[in-house]
Write a protein that holds these residues in place. Structure first.
Motif, PDB file in Angstrom:
ATOM      1  N   UNK A   1      -2.634  14.895 -11.088  1.00 56.99           N
ATOM      2  CA  UNK A   1      -3.424  13.699 -10.781  1.00 56.99           C
ATOM      3  C   UNK A   1      -3.277  12.640 -11.873  1.00 56.99           C
ATOM      4  N   UNK A   2      -3.293  13.059 -13.121  1.00 60.33           N
ATOM      5  CA  UNK A   2      -3.123  12.104 -14.227  1.00 60.33           C
ATOM      6  C   UNK A   2      -1.739  11.463 -14.170  1.00 60.33           C
ATOM      7  N   UNK A   3      -0.716  12.263 -13.872  1.00 65.79           N
ATOM      8  CA  UNK A   3       0.632  11.707 -13.710  1.00 65.79           C
ATOM      9  C   UNK A   3       0.691  10.696 -12.578  1.00 65.79           C
ATOM     10  N   UNK A   4       0.021  10.998 -11.479  1.00 65.25           N
ATOM     11  CA  UNK A   4      -0.012  10.066 -10.358  1.00 65.25           C
ATOM     12  C   UNK A   4      -0.726   8.777 -10.704  1.00 65.25           C
ATOM     13  N   UNK A   5      -1.829   8.892 -11.400  1.00 68.75           N
ATOM     14  CA  UNK A   5      -2.591   7.700 -11.799  1.00 68.75           C
ATOM     15  C   UNK A   5      -1.772   6.852 -12.781  1.00 68.75           C
ATOM     16  N   UNK A   6      -1.013   7.506 -13.654  1.00 66.60           N
ATOM     17  CA  UNK A   6      -0.201   6.773 -14.622  1.00 66.60           C
ATOM     18  C   UNK A   6       0.875   5.935 -13.929  1.00 66.60           C
ATOM     19  N   UNK A   7       1.373   6.389 -12.793  1.00 69.72           N
ATOM     20  CA  UNK A   7       2.417   5.653 -12.076  1.00 69.72           C
ATOM     21  C   UNK A   7       1.867   4.705 -11.022  1.00 69.72           C
ATOM     22  N   UNK A   8       0.592   4.783 -10.740  1.00 69.92           N
ATOM     23  CA  UNK A   8      -0.019   3.951  -9.709  1.00 69.92           C
ATOM     24  C   UNK A   8      -0.035   2.500 -10.168  1.00 69.92           C
ATOM     25  N   UNK A   9       0.497   1.624  -9.358  1.00 70.58           N
ATOM     26  CA  UNK A   9       0.554   0.204  -9.728  1.00 70.58           C
ATOM     27  C   UNK A   9      -0.408  -0.591  -8.854  1.00 70.58           C
ATOM     28  N   UNK A  10      -1.145  -1.466  -9.483  1.00 70.17           N
ATOM     29  CA  UNK A  10      -2.088  -2.316  -8.745  1.00 70.17           C
ATOM     30  C   UNK A  10      -1.771  -3.788  -9.011  1.00 70.17           C
ATOM     31  N   UNK A  11      -0.667  -4.260  -8.477  1.00 69.80           N
ATOM     32  CA  UNK A  11      -0.277  -5.662  -8.674  1.00 69.80           C
ATOM     33  C   UNK A  11      -1.110  -6.554  -7.783  1.00 69.80           C
TER      34      UNK A  11
ATOM     35  N   UNK B   1       0.818  -1.208   0.000  1.00 68.92           N
ATOM     36  CA  UNK B   1       0.000   0.000   0.000  1.00 68.92           C
ATOM     37  C   UNK B   1       0.857   1.266   0.000  1.00 68.92           C
ATOM     38  N   UNK B   2       1.898   1.256   0.823  1.00 67.84           N
ATOM     39  CA  UNK B   2       2.780   2.423   0.893  1.00 67.84           C
ATOM     40  C   UNK B   2       3.492   2.621  -0.441  1.00 67.84           C
ATOM     41  N   UNK B   3       3.880   1.522  -1.080  1.00 69.66           N
ATOM     42  CA  UNK B   3       4.551   1.617  -2.372  1.00 69.66           C
ATOM     43  C   UNK B   3       3.621   2.215  -3.429  1.00 69.66           C
ATOM     44  N   UNK B   4       2.337   1.916  -3.350  1.00 67.60           N
ATOM     45  CA  UNK B   4       1.365   2.493  -4.279  1.00 67.60           C
ATOM     46  C   UNK B   4       1.291   4.010  -4.107  1.00 67.60           C
ATOM     47  N   UNK B   5       1.296   4.460  -2.873  1.00 60.56           N
ATOM     48  CA  UNK B   5       1.235   5.900  -2.591  1.00 60.56           C
ATOM     49  C   UNK B   5       2.508   6.591  -3.074  1.00 60.56           C
ATOM     50  N   UNK B   6       3.650   5.962  -2.838  1.00 58.56           N
ATOM     51  CA  UNK B   6       4.925   6.532  -3.295  1.00 58.56           C
ATOM     52  C   UNK B   6       4.945   6.625  -4.817  1.00 58.56           C
ATOM     53  N   UNK B   7       4.506   5.568  -5.493  1.00 57.64           N
ATOM     54  CA  UNK B   7       4.460   5.591  -6.956  1.00 57.64           C
ATOM     55  C   UNK B   7       3.520   6.675  -7.459  1.00 57.64           C
ATOM     56  N   UNK B   8       2.362   6.810  -6.827  1.00 54.45           N
ATOM     57  CA  UNK B   8       1.401   7.841  -7.221  1.00 54.45           C
ATOM     58  C   UNK B   8       2.026   9.224  -7.098  1.00 54.45           C
ATOM     59  N   UNK B   9       2.660   9.492  -5.958  1.00 56.19           N
ATOM     60  CA  UNK B   9       3.221  10.825  -5.749  1.00 56.19           C
ATOM     61  C   UNK B   9       4.429  11.080  -6.648  1.00 56.19           C
ATOM     62  N   UNK B  10       5.212  10.053  -6.937  1.00 57.33           N
ATOM     63  CA  UNK B  10       6.321  10.200  -7.874  1.00 57.33           C
ATOM     64  C   UNK B  10       5.791  10.590  -9.252  1.00 57.33           C
TER      65      UNK B  10
END
Length: 85
Positions: free
Chosen positions: A75-85, A1-10
């Motif tokens: 927000x679009x940039x964050x969604x593009x990096x958000x990973x849902x493995x 979960x934390x990795x998803x947030x980090x990816x989103x913010x990156x």
């Protein structure tokens, strides 16, 4: 979960950086500033998404509105990096 947030913010940070390059016609190694009043922005005014929300979508100095499309780009940039493995 934390990795998803980090990816989103990156992703939001990268999108924000790219939008600055596009708005200012290239990369000109200087501090960011308000496009209306030309006041140099502090580090806490440069945090993608959070700064826009905390400042209620306006410049802290001159109170002019920040274009709302900028938060959508972040927000679009964050969604593009958000990973849902």
């Amino acid at each position: 979960m934390v990795l998803h947030i980090i990816n989103f913010y990156l992703g939001a940070c990268i999108a924000s950086f790219i939008s600055v390059i596009v708005q200012k016609d290239g990369l000109k190694w200087r501090r960011s500033y308000c496009l209306s009043c030309k006041q140099t922005l502090s580090w806490y005014e440069l945090l993608p998404i959070f700064s826009f929300l905390l400042q209620k979508g306006s410049c802290r100095h001159c109170k002019n509105k920040i274009p709302s499309f900028l938060i959508f780009i972040e927000l679009i940039g964050g969604i593009a990096f958000f990973k849902t493995d």
